[in-house]
Write a protein that holds these residues in place. Structure first.
Motif, PDB file in Angstrom:
ATOM      1  N   GLU A  79       4.589  -0.693   3.673  1.00  0.00           N
ATOM      2  CA  GLU A  79       4.783  -1.529   2.493  1.00  0.00           C
ATOM      3  C   GLU A  79       3.803  -1.197   1.382  1.00  0.00           C
ATOM      4  O   GLU A  79       4.003  -1.600   0.229  1.00  0.00           O
ATOM      5  CB  GLU A  79       4.659  -3.008   2.873  1.00  0.00           C
ATOM      6  N   ASN A  80       2.740  -0.461   1.712  1.00  0.00           N
ATOM      7  CA  ASN A  80       1.782  -0.051   0.691  1.00  0.00           C
ATOM      8  C   ASN A  80       2.216   1.214  -0.050  1.00  0.00           C
ATOM      9  O   ASN A  80       1.588   1.583  -1.049  1.00  0.00           O
ATOM     10  CB  ASN A  80       0.400   0.166   1.311  1.00  0.00           C
ATOM     11  N   PHE A  81       3.279   1.868   0.408  1.00  0.00           N
ATOM     12  CA  PHE A  81       3.764   3.089  -0.253  1.00  0.00           C
ATOM     13  C   PHE A  81       4.859   2.699  -1.245  1.00  0.00           C
ATOM     14  O   PHE A  81       6.033   3.058  -1.098  1.00  0.00           O
ATOM     15  CB  PHE A  81       4.247   4.091   0.787  1.00  0.00           C
ATOM     16  N   VAL A  82       4.442   1.959  -2.257  1.00  0.00           N
ATOM     17  CA  VAL A  82       5.376   1.387  -3.222  1.00  0.00           C
ATOM     18  C   VAL A  82       6.067   2.476  -4.038  1.00  0.00           C
ATOM     19  O   VAL A  82       7.284   2.420  -4.278  1.00  0.00           O
ATOM     20  CB  VAL A  82       4.642   0.397  -4.146  1.00  0.00           C
ATOM     21  N   ALA A  83       5.319   3.466  -4.496  1.00  0.00           N
ATOM     22  CA  ALA A  83       5.909   4.522  -5.329  1.00  0.00           C
ATOM     23  C   ALA A  83       6.992   5.271  -4.574  1.00  0.00           C
ATOM     24  O   ALA A  83       8.054   5.590  -5.134  1.00  0.00           O
ATOM     25  CB  ALA A  83       4.822   5.483  -5.805  1.00  0.00           C
ATOM     26  N   ALA A  84       6.744   5.564  -3.298  1.00  0.00           N
ATOM     27  CA  ALA A  84       7.743   6.273  -2.492  1.00  0.00           C
ATOM     28  C   ALA A  84       9.004   5.433  -2.340  1.00  0.00           C
ATOM     29  O   ALA A  84      10.122   5.955  -2.400  1.00  0.00           O
ATOM     30  CB  ALA A  84       7.161   6.630  -1.126  1.00  0.00           C
ATOM     31  N   GLN A  85       8.841   4.120  -2.160  1.00  0.00           N
ATOM     32  CA  GLN A  85      10.006   3.249  -2.057  1.00  0.00           C
ATOM     33  C   GLN A  85      10.799   3.245  -3.364  1.00  0.00           C
ATOM     34  O   GLN A  85      12.038   3.227  -3.349  1.00  0.00           O
ATOM     35  CB  GLN A  85       9.567   1.832  -1.703  1.00  0.00           C
ATOM     36  N   GLU A  86      10.104   3.281  -4.492  1.00  0.00           N
ATOM     37  CA  GLU A  86      10.796   3.290  -5.779  1.00  0.00           C
ATOM     38  C   GLU A  86      11.582   4.584  -5.968  1.00  0.00           C
ATOM     39  O   GLU A  86      12.689   4.573  -6.530  1.00  0.00           O
ATOM     40  CB  GLU A  86       9.771   3.111  -6.900  1.00  0.00           C
ATOM     41  N   VAL A  87      11.029   5.701  -5.492  1.00  0.00           N
ATOM     42  CA  VAL A  87      11.746   6.976  -5.592  1.00  0.00           C
ATOM     43  C   VAL A  87      13.004   6.936  -4.737  1.00  0.00           C
ATOM     44  O   VAL A  87      14.089   7.355  -5.165  1.00  0.00           O
ATOM     45  CB  VAL A  87      10.827   8.141  -5.170  1.00  0.00           C
TER      46      VAL A  87
END
Length: 354
Positions: free
Chosen positions: A221-229
């Motif tokens: 859940e801390n890998f926000v940028a990757a989730q947005e991609v």
């Protein structure tokens, strides 16, 4: 007389022998692997953790750099029943504290019964139990390492070319093992490794045939940028992921993840494919798992605890694995995953062309 101490969150302080000096702290975990200590110690997924080896002798075949999964040792410290001088010297050179002459069975049993926990290490001629306790008390939960990706990711895009270059893969490096990249290049993919916080524009600039999210440490859940991609390209670009990558993709598509009690770490985890009823033995290293799969179909499960090991979506062109199909040092039962990923990319391009 002991010259090393291990402080556990349950209040105990264990005595040990210092093999590489220093003070540190991290989440205490264990691996059941009996080979592959070089691969384990260089796996970025162990960042911010103290790694205990359940196998009693670590280092009996030396240290060879060609087996490394990254350029440096990744755990904060290493614990073993017995470390050879080769491994101890390597860890000392890397500045990573290491201890042995401790009952690792007791440590493994504690983690299995109480879960992964904060741990403090103090090793060297001036070490005291109080030093280890101080380190343990300063240890943060894994979920509080909100930017752990910065410790393990490339900072600038890099390209690993294959001999053929039939497929372009954009790989979000959340802590990728080197053998994941080589598994793709060996099969004819040019791998464009992007930082963990890459933007959709960064991915679009690559114009990839498939978007791949790597393994990595910490809370997905801390890998926000990757989730947005992932959210940006879902449905338009084939998606693949390994380990943390499976969790990131699931969260981005509306599912959820949760922390496990002590995780899966080792080279002997049985996984059942629900479509074929076949069981393969796998390499694993993760402390989080998928709780809600969202729109993705569960295709594989862990035989021991039924946790999600594989997800798929024909509609969204998604294929993920919780374990490590690149499987260094082994077993190699699941290497075919990389062929499936490249087939997915090729099929999607063919459909688009039609």
């Amino acid at each position: 007389m002991s010259d090393a101490y291990i402080a556990l969150a349950d209040g105990r302080v264990l005595e040990a022998r210092a093999r590489a000096p220093g003070r540190t702290r991290g989440e205490l975990v264990f691996t059941t692997a009996y080979t592959g200590y070089e691969e384990s110690l260089t796996d970025p997924s162990y960042a911010e953790q103290v790694l205990t080896f359940s196998y009693p002798l670590i280092g009996n075949y030396g240290v060879r750099t060609e087996r490394f999964e990254s350029e440096s040792v990744q755990p904060r410290a290493a614990i073993a029943r017995e470390l050879t001088d080769d491994v101890a010297d390597w860890l000392a050179e890397e500045g990573v504290p290491a201890v042995d002459h401790v009952d690792t069975r007791e440590i493994v049993t504690t983690v299995r019964e109480e879960g992964a926990m904060a741990c403090g290490i103090a090793a060297g001629p001036d070490a005291t139990p109080e030093d280890a306790v101080e380190e343990m008390e300063a240890c943060k939960p894994m979920s509080d390492h909100v930017d752990i990706g910065a410790q393990v990711s490339v900072t600038e895009p890099t390209v690993h070319e294959s001999a053929d270059g039939d497929v372009d893969v954009a790989l979000l490096d959340c802590g990728a093992k080197g053998s994941i990249i080589s598994s793709l290049t060996e099969r004819g993919a040019d791998v464009h490794v992007l930082p963990y916080d890459a933007t959709p524009e960064d991915v679009a600039a690559v114009d990839p045939d498939v978007l791949f999210v790597s393994n990595g440490p910490g809370d997905p859940e801390n890998f926000v940028a990757a989730q947005e991609v992932v959210d940006e390209f879902a449905g338009d670009l084939p998606l693949a992921g390994i380990c943390l990558g499976q969790q990131v993709i699931t969260s981005a598509l509306g599912g959820s993840t949760e922390k496990m009690a002590f995780g899966h770490r080792g080279v002997n985890q049985p996984v059942k494919d629900l479509r074929t009823d076949k069981v393969v033995m796998t390499t694993q290293n993760h402390g989080y798992t998928v709780a809600d799969t969202g729109p993705l179909e569960v295709t594989q499960v862990n035989v021991n605890d039924d946790t999600v090991e594989g997800l798929d979506s024909e509609e969204l062109d998604v294929i993920t694995r919780q374990y490590h199909p690149e499987a260094n040092p082994g077993p190699h039962d699941s290497l075919g995953f990389f062929d499936e990923v490249l087939d997915l990319a090729t099929s999607s391009r063919r459909v688009a062309a039609d």
